[in-house]
Design a protein around this motif. Sequence first.
Motif, PDB file in Angstrom:
ATOM      1  N   VAL A 171       0.842  -1.185   0.000  1.00  0.00           N
ATOM      2  CA  VAL A 171       0.000   0.000   0.000  1.00  0.00           C
ATOM      3  C   VAL A 171       0.879   1.238   0.000  1.00  0.00           C
ATOM      4  O   VAL A 171       1.679   1.436   0.906  1.00  0.00           O
ATOM      5  CB  VAL A 171      -0.915   0.000   1.239  1.00  0.00           C
ATOM      6  CG1 VAL A 171      -1.829   1.199   1.222  1.00  0.00           C
ATOM      7  CG2 VAL A 171      -1.735  -1.277   1.264  1.00  0.00           C
ATOM      8  N   ASN A 174      -0.262   4.475  -0.213  1.00  0.00           N
ATOM      9  CA  ASN A 174      -0.851   5.677   0.391  1.00  0.00           C
ATOM     10  C   ASN A 174      -1.163   5.469   1.865  1.00  0.00           C
ATOM     11  O   ASN A 174      -1.854   6.237   2.475  1.00  0.00           O
ATOM     12  CB  ASN A 174      -2.124   6.062  -0.362  1.00  0.00           C
ATOM     13  CG  ASN A 174      -3.171   4.972  -0.288  1.00  0.00           C
ATOM     14  OD1 ASN A 174      -2.835   3.825   0.001  1.00  0.00           O
ATOM     15  ND2 ASN A 174      -4.415   5.328  -0.557  1.00  0.00           N
ATOM     16  N   TYR A 175      -0.658   4.386   2.436  1.00  0.00           N
ATOM     17  CA  TYR A 175      -0.888   4.149   3.856  1.00  0.00           C
ATOM     18  C   TYR A 175       0.278   3.358   4.411  1.00  0.00           C
ATOM     19  O   TYR A 175       0.631   2.314   3.877  1.00  0.00           O
ATOM     20  CB  TYR A 175      -2.179   3.364   4.075  1.00  0.00           C
ATOM     21  CG  TYR A 175      -2.446   3.055   5.530  1.00  0.00           C
ATOM     22  CD1 TYR A 175      -3.077   3.979   6.341  1.00  0.00           C
ATOM     23  CD2 TYR A 175      -2.042   1.848   6.095  1.00  0.00           C
ATOM     24  CE1 TYR A 175      -3.326   3.708   7.681  1.00  0.00           C
ATOM     25  CE2 TYR A 175      -2.287   1.564   7.436  1.00  0.00           C
ATOM     26  CZ  TYR A 175      -2.924   2.496   8.212  1.00  0.00           C
ATOM     27  OH  TYR A 175      -3.161   2.232   9.522  1.00  0.00           O
ATOM     28  N   TYR A 220     -10.822  -3.918   1.782  1.00  0.00           N
ATOM     29  CA  TYR A 220     -10.230  -3.034   0.774  1.00  0.00           C
ATOM     30  C   TYR A 220     -10.868  -3.180  -0.607  1.00  0.00           C
ATOM     31  O   TYR A 220     -11.080  -2.176  -1.291  1.00  0.00           O
ATOM     32  CB  TYR A 220      -8.723  -3.283   0.692  1.00  0.00           C
ATOM     33  CG  TYR A 220      -7.983  -2.239  -0.106  1.00  0.00           C
ATOM     34  CD1 TYR A 220      -7.580  -1.046   0.477  1.00  0.00           C
ATOM     35  CD2 TYR A 220      -7.708  -2.435  -1.451  1.00  0.00           C
ATOM     36  CE1 TYR A 220      -6.919  -0.070  -0.257  1.00  0.00           C
ATOM     37  CE2 TYR A 220      -7.044  -1.476  -2.201  1.00  0.00           C
ATOM     38  CZ  TYR A 220      -6.644  -0.299  -1.597  1.00  0.00           C
ATOM     39  OH  TYR A 220      -6.007   0.655  -2.330  1.00  0.00           O
ATOM     40  N   ASP A 223      -9.554   3.077  -0.573  1.00  0.00           N
ATOM     41  CA  ASP A 223      -8.806   3.868   0.401  1.00  0.00           C
ATOM     42  C   ASP A 223      -9.661   4.365   1.571  1.00  0.00           C
ATOM     43  O   ASP A 223      -9.121   4.870   2.557  1.00  0.00           O
ATOM     44  CB  ASP A 223      -8.154   5.075  -0.288  1.00  0.00           C
ATOM     45  CG  ASP A 223      -7.007   4.656  -1.197  1.00  0.00           C
ATOM     46  OD1 ASP A 223      -6.502   3.530  -1.004  1.00  0.00           O
ATOM     47  OD2 ASP A 223      -6.633   5.434  -2.088  1.00  0.00           O
ATOM     48  N   TRP A 270      -9.020   3.416   5.330  1.00  0.00           N
ATOM     49  CA  TRP A 270      -8.112   4.136   6.231  1.00  0.00           C
ATOM     50  C   TRP A 270      -8.816   5.292   6.925  1.00  0.00           C
ATOM     51  O   TRP A 270      -8.224   5.953   7.779  1.00  0.00           O
ATOM     52  CB  TRP A 270      -6.897   4.661   5.466  1.00  0.00           C
ATOM     53  CG  TRP A 270      -6.343   3.670   4.486  1.00  0.00           C
ATOM     54  CD1 TRP A 270      -6.050   3.886   3.170  1.00  0.00           C
ATOM     55  CD2 TRP A 270      -6.000   2.304   4.740  1.00  0.00           C
ATOM     56  NE1 TRP A 270      -5.570   2.743   2.594  1.00  0.00           N
ATOM     57  CE2 TRP A 270      -5.522   1.755   3.524  1.00  0.00           C
ATOM     58  CE3 TRP A 270      -6.064   1.482   5.872  1.00  0.00           C
ATOM     59  CZ2 TRP A 270      -5.105   0.429   3.426  1.00  0.00           C
ATOM     60  CZ3 TRP A 270      -5.661   0.164   5.763  1.00  0.00           C
ATOM     61  CH2 TRP A 270      -5.183  -0.348   4.559  1.00  0.00           C
TER      62      TRP A 270
END
Length: 545
Positions: A13, A15-16, A213, A218, A221
Motif C-alpha cells: 500500500v 498511500n498508507y 479493501y 482507500d 483508512w
Amino acid sequence: MSVDHEMIPEQSVTNYEVGQDNVQKFGLDIHNPVFPISAGVIILFVAFTLIFPAVAGDFFGWLRPLLTSTFDWLFLIAGNIFVLFCLALIITPLGGVRLGGKDARPDYGYFGWFAMLFAAGMGIGLVFYGVSEPISHYSSAVGGITTENGVRTDWSPLGGAEGETLEARRLGMAATLYHWALHPWAIYAIVALGLAFFSYNWGLPLTIRSVFYPLLGDRVWGWPGHIIDTLAVFATIFGLATSLGFGAEQASAGLNFLFGIPDSTMTNVVLIAVITAVALVSVIAGLDGGVKRLSEINMVLALLLLGFVFLAGPTMDLVRGFFGNTAAYFREIVPLSVPFGREDDNFRQGWTTFYWAWWMSWSPFVGMFIARVSRGRTVREFVTCVLIVPTIVSIIWMTVFGGTALTQTIGGYAGIADAELPVQLFEMLSQIPLSSITSFIGIVLVIVFFVTSSDSGSLVIDTITAGGKLDAPTAQRVFWATFEGLIAIALLLGGGLAALQAAAVATGFPFVILLLILTFSVGKGLIAERKKPFLQNQGAYQAAE
C-alpha cells in the motif's frame, strides 16, 4: 461479482503506512481513533457494571433472549454460508491462490502448523463443555414427551429417540459436534484467510479493516475502517471475557470439588484476578518466552488428560463411538442447520445462536493468530486443513470426554447429569482411577488455557488498535490483558453465566453482519488475484503489438 483490478496494490500500500497516524502517549501506541474509542467504551462498561451490578444483571437477562429469539435465523443462515463458501474455495480454481504469492513457501511444517491451529481455537470451551453438552443433549433426547398427536412438546436437537438409549446417545453427540466441528472452524477460516491474503498478497496491514479493501478502497483508512476495527476490538475482548468467565467458574468448581474451597462469586473474582496477574507476567515475557512456552505446556497437559481418560475409561466404546459419532454428525448436519420449521427453540436459540455468536466474537483473535502462521499455503490447502484437522480433534475430544460421561450415565451413575455445568467434568473424572490427579490436571489445564487466551488475545487487540503494527509497546498489551480480566469480573458480578453468554451474543450480533460482508470481499479479492496474471500478460501482449 465484478472486480476493479486497478484496486489491487502491486507490491504494498503506497498511500498508507502502518502506524502513520499513531500517537505515542503514556507508553502507548495510540491508533486514532480506534484505541481511545474502544478503550473509553470498555472502561465505562466495566465501571457501570461494577457500580450497578443489579441493573446490569437485569439488562443482560433481558438482552440475550431478545437477540437469540429475534435473530436466530440470521446466525444459522450465516453459519451455513460460511461453510458453503469454504467448500467452494476448496473445489474451485480460487483454491490455487498461494498466500504470499506463487513463490512463497510455508514457514512451519505440517505438525507444528496443525498444533497451532488447534491451540488457537477453543481451549476453555472444550474443557467446559466436553462433558456437559453431550449429557445435556442426551438427557433431552431421552426425556422427550410425545403428545397424543405425535408431536414433541419439549425441545430436542433432532426430534427423535424417545426411550431409545443408543439412538439418543448418537443424537446427543451429533448435536454437540454440530457446535464444535465444521461451522465454527469455517468462521475462523474465512477471517484468517482474509487477513492472510490481503496482508501477504496485497501488502495491507494485518488488521480487520484491510479485508474490506476490495469494497471500500482507500476509505478503509478513514472512518469506515475505524468503525470496522472498533467492532472487532469489542467482539474480541467480550468473546475472550466470556471464555475467561467460563474458565473461572470451572476452576472454582474444581477447587470446591477437590479441596472444599467455597464455590462462590468471590472465589471466581479472586481466581480471575490471580490468573490475570499470571497472564500479565506472560505478556511482559513476550511471545516466545510467554505464550509459546505456556502453549506447549498446555498441549502436553491436554494430550495427557485425553489419553488417560481414553485408556482408563470405556476404551472400546469410545473407539466405536468415534466412528458412530462422526457418521451421526454428517447424517444430521443438514437437519441441524435448518433455521426454520422446527419446534426446538431452546436448542436453536439457547445453544446454536449463542455458540455462533461466541465463535464470531472470537474470529478476529483466532483468525489473526492463524493468519500469522499460514504464509505459503495455498487457499485450498489452508481451508482444507483449517476445517478438517481441528474438526477431527474436536470429534476425538468430545467422543472421549462426552462418551465416557454418557457411558457412566447410561450405566446408572446420576452424579453427572445432576451436577451443575462447571462440576460435570469433575464428576465424570471421579468415576475413573486417579481422579484427584486428573481433576487437578483439569483445573491446571483450564488455568493455563485462561492465561494463554488472555495473553494471545491482548496481542491481537493490541495489533488492531495500533493499526496493524506487530511491535506495539508492552504497556499496551498489559492494558488490554488487565481489562479482559476486569470485564470477566464485571460480567460475573452483573449476572454470572447468563451475563457472560449475553455479552458474547450482543457483540456477535453486529459482527455477523460484518462477517457476511467480509466473506463477499474475500471472494472478490481472490477473483481479482486469479485474474491478475492474465491481465498482466494481456497488457504485455498489447504493448508488443
